[in-house]
Design a protein around this motif. Sequence first.
Motif, PDB file in Angstrom:
ATOM      1  N   UNK A   1      20.240  62.457  -2.191  1.00 55.44           N
ATOM      2  CA  UNK A   1      19.856  61.430  -1.213  1.00 55.44           C
ATOM      3  C   UNK A   1      20.175  60.022  -1.696  1.00 55.44           C
ATOM      4  N   UNK A   2      20.902  59.877  -2.774  1.00 59.86           N
ATOM      5  CA  UNK A   2      21.139  58.569  -3.393  1.00 59.86           C
ATOM      6  C   UNK A   2      22.620  58.372  -3.691  1.00 59.86           C
ATOM      7  N   UNK A   3      23.057  57.125  -3.521  1.00 61.58           N
ATOM      8  CA  UNK A   3      24.423  56.726  -3.881  1.00 61.58           C
ATOM      9  C   UNK A   3      24.357  55.545  -4.842  1.00 61.58           C
ATOM     10  N   UNK A   4      25.122  55.613  -5.899  1.00 59.08           N
ATOM     11  CA  UNK A   4      25.288  54.499  -6.828  1.00 59.08           C
ATOM     12  C   UNK A   4      26.753  54.078  -6.772  1.00 59.08           C
ATOM     13  N   UNK A   5      26.977  52.799  -6.399  1.00 54.84           N
ATOM     14  CA  UNK A   5      28.347  52.304  -6.245  1.00 54.84           C
ATOM     15  C   UNK A   5      28.605  51.195  -7.253  1.00 54.84           C
ATOM     16  N   UNK A   6      29.640  51.363  -8.032  1.00 53.11           N
ATOM     17  CA  UNK A   6      30.107  50.325  -8.943  1.00 53.11           C
ATOM     18  C   UNK A   6      31.173  49.515  -8.223  1.00 53.11           C
ATOM     19  N   UNK A   7      30.887  48.255  -7.937  1.00 46.43           N
ATOM     20  CA  UNK A   7      31.846  47.360  -7.294  1.00 46.43           C
ATOM     21  C   UNK A   7      32.453  46.457  -8.365  1.00 46.43           C
ATOM     22  N   UNK A   8      33.762  46.478  -8.491  1.00 47.57           N
ATOM     23  CA  UNK A   8      34.439  45.774  -9.579  1.00 47.57           C
ATOM     24  C   UNK A   8      35.336  44.694  -8.994  1.00 47.57           C
ATOM     25  N   UNK A   9      35.051  43.460  -9.342  1.00 49.23           N
ATOM     26  CA  UNK A   9      35.830  42.303  -8.892  1.00 49.23           C
ATOM     27  C   UNK A   9      37.173  42.286  -9.631  1.00 49.23           C
ATOM     28  N   UNK A  10      38.250  42.434  -8.864  1.00 54.10           N
ATOM     29  CA  UNK A  10      39.592  42.459  -9.445  1.00 54.10           C
ATOM     30  C   UNK A  10      40.396  41.205  -9.113  1.00 54.10           C
ATOM     31  N   UNK A  11      39.709  40.161  -8.635  1.00 56.57           N
ATOM     32  CA  UNK A  11      40.437  38.942  -8.303  1.00 56.57           C
ATOM     33  C   UNK A  11      41.053  38.341  -9.556  1.00 56.57           C
ATOM     34  N   UNK A  12      42.070  37.503  -9.367  1.00 57.03           N
ATOM     35  CA  UNK A  12      42.839  37.035 -10.513  1.00 57.03           C
ATOM     36  C   UNK A  12      42.068  36.091 -11.410  1.00 57.03           C
ATOM     37  N   UNK A  13      41.041  35.427 -10.866  1.00 60.48           N
ATOM     38  CA  UNK A  13      40.240  34.554 -11.729  1.00 60.48           C
ATOM     39  C   UNK A  13      39.450  35.352 -12.759  1.00 60.48           C
ATOM     40  N   UNK A  14      39.255  36.663 -12.524  1.00 56.93           N
ATOM     41  CA  UNK A  14      38.548  37.499 -13.490  1.00 56.93           C
ATOM     42  C   UNK A  14      39.401  37.785 -14.717  1.00 56.93           C
ATOM     43  N   UNK A  15      40.701  37.500 -14.619  1.00 53.76           N
ATOM     44  CA  UNK A  15      41.564  37.732 -15.770  1.00 53.76           C
ATOM     45  C   UNK A  15      41.238  36.808 -16.930  1.00 53.76           C
ATOM     46  N   UNK A  16      40.482  35.765 -16.657  1.00 53.29           N
ATOM     47  CA  UNK A  16      40.126  34.819 -17.709  1.00 53.29           C
ATOM     48  C   UNK A  16      39.105  35.418 -18.688  1.00 53.29           C
ATOM     49  N   UNK A  17      38.485  36.531 -18.279  1.00 59.76           N
ATOM     50  CA  UNK A  17      37.532  37.222 -19.144  1.00 59.76           C
ATOM     51  C   UNK A  17      38.237  38.388 -19.836  1.00 59.76           C
ATOM     52  N   UNK A  18      37.867  38.696 -21.069  1.00 58.84           N
ATOM     53  CA  UNK A  18      38.511  39.802 -21.779  1.00 58.84           C
ATOM     54  C   UNK A  18      38.357  41.114 -21.016  1.00 58.84           C
ATOM     55  N   UNK A  19      39.390  41.919 -21.036  1.00 60.62           N
ATOM     56  CA  UNK A  19      39.384  43.215 -20.351  1.00 60.62           C
ATOM     57  C   UNK A  19      38.775  44.258 -21.278  1.00 60.62           C
ATOM     58  N   UNK A  20      37.576  44.751 -20.948  1.00 68.50           N
ATOM     59  CA  UNK A  20      36.907  45.708 -21.837  1.00 68.50           C
ATOM     60  C   UNK A  20      36.603  47.043 -21.160  1.00 68.50           C
ATOM     61  N   UNK A  21      37.065  47.222 -19.945  1.00 67.29           N
ATOM     62  CA  UNK A  21      36.917  48.499 -19.235  1.00 67.29           C
ATOM     63  C   UNK A  21      35.469  48.985 -19.186  1.00 67.29           C
ATOM     64  N   UNK A  22      34.544  48.059 -19.103  1.00 61.46           N
ATOM     65  CA  UNK A  22      33.142  48.463 -19.092  1.00 61.46           C
ATOM     66  C   UNK A  22      32.795  49.306 -17.873  1.00 61.46           C
ATOM     67  N   UNK A  23      33.414  49.030 -16.750  1.00 62.59           N
ATOM     68  CA  UNK A  23      33.014  49.731 -15.529  1.00 62.59           C
ATOM     69  C   UNK A  23      33.458  51.190 -15.520  1.00 62.59           C
ATOM     70  N   UNK A  24      34.686  51.457 -16.001  1.00 63.80           N
ATOM     71  CA  UNK A  24      35.124  52.848 -16.061  1.00 63.80           C
ATOM     72  C   UNK A  24      34.249  53.667 -17.002  1.00 63.80           C
ATOM     73  N   UNK A  25      33.944  53.090 -18.168  1.00 61.29           N
ATOM     74  CA  UNK A  25      33.104  53.810 -19.123  1.00 61.29           C
ATOM     75  C   UNK A  25      31.696  53.979 -18.586  1.00 61.29           C
ATOM     76  N   UNK A  26      31.201  52.946 -17.893  1.00 60.72           N
ATOM     77  CA  UNK A  26      29.871  53.025 -17.308  1.00 60.72           C
ATOM     78  C   UNK A  26      29.802  54.121 -16.261  1.00 60.72           C
TER      79      UNK A  26
END
Length: 860
Positions: free
Chosen positions: A74-99
């Motif tokens: 009865x439950x859904x958990x959705x990981x929404x990942x911002x892929x806009x280009x301004x996010x490239x300024x932060x290091x890419x650590x793949x936290x969402x896939x691992x999470x």
Amino acid sequence: MQIPLHHPEYQLLEIQQPEILLLLIPAALILTLYITKKRNNTSFLLTRLLLTTLLLTALASPHLIHLTQEYMDTTTITLLVDQSRSMQIFPNNNITQQLQKNLEARIQEETGLKDMVKLEKFSQGNKTGIGDILYNHIKKINRHHLIILYTDGNNNHGMNAIDVARILGRENITVYLIQPTTPEQDIYINNLRGERKTPINSEYILTAEIWKNKDLPVEYELIFRVNNKAVKKVSVYQNQRQKEVTLKLNFPRAGLYKLEAVIKAGKGDYYSGNNIYRKIVEVAERPSILLLSDDQSSPLKTVLEKNYDVIYSNQPEEILKYSGNYDAIYVDNMPYRELRYVAETLHSYVIDGNGLVVVGGDESYNKGGYNNSNLETLLPVISTEEPEQKRQPIAVVFCMDISASLGSKGERGYETYLAEGKAIAINLLRQLNPEDSVAVLAFNIPVWAWPRDGLVEIGSNKPLIEDHIAKLKITEGGTSFNPVLTKAEEMLRGYGSGKYVIFISDGYPTGEERYGAGRNLIMDQINNMAEKDIKLYTISIGDRAQAREGMPLMQDMAREGNGLYFWMEEEDRLQAVFKKEEREERDFYHIGVFDSYHFITRNIAEYVSSINEYNGVTAKSIAQKLIVTEDKAPILTVWRYGIGRVAALTTDNGKEWAINLYTEQDGRLISALTNWAIGNLEKNKKIQITTTDGHLGQTVPVRVRADNPPTLKVTYRNMETQPNMKQTNINEYQLEFRPQQEGFYTLRAEEGGNYDVDGIAVNYPLEYRQLGVNQETLSQIAEQTGGRIYNITQQKQIEEDALEYAQETTKQETREKTDLTPYLLIAALGIYFLDAISRRIHDIIKSGRTKNTEQGSTII
């Protein structure tokens, strides 16, 4: 049938008709009376009571409840990942896939459910639509929904993210937010500030706003270009988050001018696309100003002649001859007796859409017979001062910065900078009335309140209050403004009108409160206070260099809080914060901006000057006071009259009272005032284009005023297009133009042999204008949805909290009922038969004993 006794899985006893059990009381009483009267024994009473209890309990429909638990999908958990280009300024650590992987595994292990966690990417490009993606997840019918959102919080496209979060909260959808950290440094041009239209051969001020997203210092070269030709190069060392570089220009010919500012940086600049900013300026023929004055050499006339064609006259009849040829009229210190014959003409002139500025002096307003005159009906002021009224008691909270930065040796004879601040506070305290109430908040990061239980009336407590302020000491630690402002608002709660906060600091909080989202949170708090009629006065103290850097924040705080800003050495101005001095006893009056959002004052919000005298007037109810004295006396007041504009400047032309208003620096107020009075520099054109500059990805509105449908041509790099326009009103046509590339676009509209030219400067996408984490947006989304904010280093905590949410929302409880009525009836029947048998046996035994006794008596 299994008798359900001592079953370990039965947790509850439920009685469906408990009111029947109330009958036990009268039943017990009746039985007791009956049996007592019949003289039956105690066992008979107890047996009948037990039978009655069992029968009534059976009628009450008792049930045993067997509770069982199982996990349901009865439950859904959705990981929404911002892929806009301004996010490239932060290091890419793949936290969402691992999470996602870890959550899937742990949820399956704990609940047995699969495929509960979904991962969805959004905003893959130059736009960030946080509001849009959240809105797409509102309709999850009959399901619990947890959203884990990984984003920097910079929403620049589509729906407002905070508004959508409010809807999510009402729908019981929770949002956890993961904020990225440690971005790369980027420096960029946030804006090129300056008027869009300006006259020929007038001084034009262009200001480049350079921002960077981290505290690290950077060096770069800033190049200004006009029509692709470099006109100035500046080597800049920037340590602060925001910096302004100003350029003065003069355009010799009418037409469109393409302005650019370009950053050439070495290290410490992640993106290069936001290093250039463009602006279109349309240069028009110099407006014609009629100056009616008896003074041919006033500072006012000198300032006007720098930017406008000034026709000077000391004869008001000049208006009767040529009023239609002037873009604006200045009436300088003329008495009503000289203006009475042209008052009706001035009315018509303004109503037709023109501008009028009336300048004060010793022959105008209250000194010139304007009161109750035909001219006064045209003005935004009444030419008499408001009668002075004894003010009601007020409530004042002193906010005293006691952070380490104020512990250094002071200036002007004070031991420390804090000592100077304490002296200012005590001086202000002594201006208050005995009936006023006061509290003192000392702060760095924590806040210390005195008194703890609220404000105290000054009265006999004044020595105690002064002693407390004098004993304040420096404490180590950072500085935060938000907690003390919040505490001040809390302490003033419950007071009526007349609520003030005096904020004494160097204006230099630690962390992100000096800029960006942290600074916005301060302004939001002050805005909330202003809505509750709390006025905020700010006073800069401390090291001069640091206080100068903190000055913009302190000024913005005062402006947002409907108060005034003071520099540490402005004793004379500070003297009049809470009490009015007799005007004749003062040598000069400080003036400042009262409304910083008007066209005239929007670019001079920090404006502070002084005058020696002014005319006493009262602003009309629907007029706008823009410049006032510290006593709130109107100096510059404006309003719209018909479709025209009228301004009342209630000090003189600079000859006697107000020379500061017309010096090179302060003359900008007169220029802004004149441009507002003129309104449209090209209002006499038969056809006119109105548009703005924009950013790539935005829609830019283009409006054309013409008598008949015009032809519009758009040129970009020698390529011409001819878009269609739609009519939106009488003589008005509109186009929503969406540029496809950055650069300059030229617009030409033609109709009936007339034409107009304008342009659009298209800059980098807004995606690269908001860099770093927008803490305010993330906090608001979390607050509205009952969620939480995590750093990327808190992955284990996110997993634990999401797992707990999944367990709580998927766990379903079932209730299995077992009806006890049959068992109670069987028990009652059994007891009844046992009782009957036992009583029969007892009767037989008793009868046998009686017979034996009778036989023995016969033998004897």
